[in-house]
Motif scaffolding. Sequence first.
Motif, PDB file in Angstrom:
ATOM      1  N   LEU A   1      89.810 -15.475  43.089  1.00 60.61           N
ATOM      2  CA  LEU A   1      89.833 -14.924  44.274  1.00 60.61           C
ATOM      3  C   LEU A   1      89.348 -13.620  44.636  1.00 60.61           C
ATOM      4  O   LEU A   1      89.384 -13.026  45.852  1.00 60.61           O
ATOM      5  N   PHE A   2      88.910 -12.713  44.155  1.00 63.18           N
ATOM      6  CA  PHE A   2      88.268 -11.521  44.006  1.00 63.18           C
ATOM      7  C   PHE A   2      87.477 -11.406  45.148  1.00 63.18           C
ATOM      8  O   PHE A   2      87.357 -10.679  45.973  1.00 63.18           O
ATOM      9  N   PRO A   3      86.334 -12.405  45.086  1.00 59.91           N
ATOM     10  CA  PRO A   3      85.413 -12.251  46.302  1.00 59.91           C
ATOM     11  C   PRO A   3      86.046 -12.704  47.765  1.00 59.91           C
ATOM     12  O   PRO A   3      85.667 -12.040  48.679  1.00 59.91           O
ATOM     13  N   PHE A   4      87.011 -13.561  47.610  1.00 60.47           N
ATOM     14  CA  PHE A   4      87.746 -13.888  48.854  1.00 60.47           C
ATOM     15  C   PHE A   4      88.562 -12.608  49.384  1.00 60.47           C
ATOM     16  O   PHE A   4      88.519 -12.355  50.563  1.00 60.47           O
ATOM     17  N   VAL A   5      89.297 -12.181  48.441  1.00 60.73           N
ATOM     18  CA  VAL A   5      90.090 -10.843  48.876  1.00 60.73           C
ATOM     19  C   VAL A   5      89.186  -9.665  49.418  1.00 60.73           C
ATOM     20  O   VAL A   5      89.445  -8.955  50.334  1.00 60.73           O
ATOM     21  N   ARG A   6      88.152  -9.489  48.658  1.00 61.94           N
ATOM     22  CA  ARG A   6      87.036  -8.572  49.316  1.00 61.94           C
ATOM     23  C   ARG A   6      86.419  -8.650  50.573  1.00 61.94           C
ATOM     24  O   ARG A   6      86.365  -7.749  51.281  1.00 61.94           O
ATOM     25  N   LEU A   7      86.435  -9.994  50.674  1.00 60.92           N
ATOM     26  CA  LEU A   7      85.780 -10.309  52.097  1.00 60.92           C
ATOM     27  C   LEU A   7      86.957 -10.171  53.129  1.00 60.92           C
ATOM     28  O   LEU A   7      86.597  -9.627  54.382  1.00 60.92           O
ATOM     29  N   LEU A   8      88.029 -10.365  52.940  1.00 60.29           N
ATOM     30  CA  LEU A   8      89.225 -10.382  53.725  1.00 60.29           C
ATOM     31  C   LEU A   8      89.868  -8.967  54.114  1.00 60.29           C
ATOM     32  O   LEU A   8      90.101  -8.616  55.089  1.00 60.29           O
ATOM     33  N   ILE A   9      90.056  -8.335  53.207  1.00 56.82           N
ATOM     34  CA  ILE A   9      90.577  -7.083  52.972  1.00 56.82           C
ATOM     35  C   ILE A   9      89.657  -5.910  53.051  1.00 56.82           C
ATOM     36  O   ILE A   9      89.921  -4.617  53.386  1.00 56.82           O
ATOM     37  N   GLY A  10      88.611  -6.139  52.381  1.00 59.12           N
ATOM     38  CA  GLY A  10      87.583  -4.974  52.199  1.00 59.12           C
ATOM     39  C   GLY A  10      87.447  -4.293  50.924  1.00 59.12           C
ATOM     40  O   GLY A  10      86.622  -3.610  50.276  1.00 59.12           O
ATOM     41  N   THR A  11      88.400  -4.696  49.930  1.00 58.90           N
ATOM     42  CA  THR A  11      88.533  -4.436  48.616  1.00 58.90           C
ATOM     43  C   THR A  11      89.282  -5.484  47.782  1.00 58.90           C
ATOM     44  O   THR A  11      90.447  -6.235  48.441  1.00 58.90           O
ATOM     45  N   SER A  12      89.199  -5.349  46.396  1.00 60.31           N
ATOM     46  CA  SER A  12      89.941  -6.262  45.700  1.00 60.31           C
ATOM     47  C   SER A  12      90.983  -5.464  44.846  1.00 60.31           C
ATOM     48  O   SER A  12      91.710  -6.183  43.884  1.00 60.31           O
ATOM     49  N   ILE A  13      91.281  -4.200  45.097  1.00 62.79           N
ATOM     50  CA  ILE A  13      91.949  -3.485  44.312  1.00 62.79           C
ATOM     51  C   ILE A  13      93.209  -2.789  45.453  1.00 62.79           C
ATOM     52  O   ILE A  13      92.956  -2.336  46.273  1.00 62.79           O
ATOM     53  N   GLY A  14      94.229  -2.693  44.740  1.00 63.26           N
ATOM     54  CA  GLY A  14      95.393  -2.174  45.425  1.00 63.26           C
ATOM     55  C   GLY A  14      96.467  -3.152  46.040  1.00 63.26           C
ATOM     56  O   GLY A  14      96.241  -4.315  45.691  1.00 63.26           O
ATOM     57  N   THR A  15      97.604  -2.528  46.453  1.00 64.86           N
ATOM     58  CA  THR A  15      98.754  -3.475  46.745  1.00 64.86           C
ATOM     59  C   THR A  15      98.626  -4.540  47.975  1.00 64.86           C
ATOM     60  O   THR A  15      98.785  -5.387  48.023  1.00 64.86           O
ATOM     61  N   ASN A  16      97.554  -3.879  48.861  1.00 64.14           N
ATOM     62  CA  ASN A  16      97.497  -4.977  50.166  1.00 64.14           C
ATOM     63  C   ASN A  16      96.422  -6.041  49.608  1.00 64.14           C
ATOM     64  O   ASN A  16      96.545  -7.026  50.359  1.00 64.14           O
ATOM     65  N   ALA A  17      95.688  -5.789  48.793  1.00 62.21           N
ATOM     66  CA  ALA A  17      94.555  -6.807  47.900  1.00 62.21           C
ATOM     67  C   ALA A  17      95.656  -7.924  47.332  1.00 62.21           C
ATOM     68  O   ALA A  17      95.230  -9.016  47.362  1.00 62.21           O
TER      69      ALA A  17
END
Length: 251
Positions: free
Chosen positions: A110-126
């Motif tokens: 889900l890294f690409p999807f999370v980066r697209l949705l949140i803007g980053t794949s790192i952190g608590t929000n991601a």
Amino acid sequence: MSVFEFFDAKILSSPYFEPLFSSWGDALKDMMGVKAYQVWISILLKATWETLYMTIVSTFFASILGLILAIILVMTRADGLSPNRVIYGILDLIVNIFRSFPFIVLIIVLFPFVRLLIGTSIGTNAAIVPLTIGTAPFMARLIENALIEVDNGIIEASKSFGASKFQIIFRVMLVEAVPTLVNVLTLSIIVVIGFSAMAGTLGGGGLGDVAIRYGFQRFRGDIMLYTVVILIVMVQIFQMIGNLIYKKTKR
């Protein structure tokens, strides 16, 4: 802005609270020592709040998504209120597929999807995104089983009184299944706590991140032990609260 950034910016840094928290911090440093203060306050306490934040938010969204999926599954199953083999088969397959994924693999996928949705794949929000997606199918299956176990006689009696399908679902089945649903929510929270620790190993923050970065990579066995103890205490507290609510709803 995360809840922690808001708390730091609006409350801890305000002219009213900053002197108070500063004096508390100085008192704790004197009492605990600088090193112990840094470990417990700067590292472990912050990580504990991050874990709680990820757990509560992701469980909330997973509960909503899981409930929707469970209701559709219950209604469209062969002996349901609106049988539909196609819809049930597709949803059943999707739920089974996502339940079969090891969570740590799901995070990476889900890294690409999370980066697209949140803007980053790192952190608590991601981390909340894979936590929600990974937990929702698990909850959907448990909620489905809870609704199926409702006494069929009560459902038939509701039908005889002219209750609609949605009234049967929301006013009969869900109400009757409340004690079981409490257990489902308790179990799901405990599962999410474990998932959040795994998410921390891949940059999700929280206690898992502390255990890896400070405990494992820096060979700090004491910090590793502290994170394990905090996680155990956290699980025990949620389990106790869940048991108390279950007993009250069971009466």
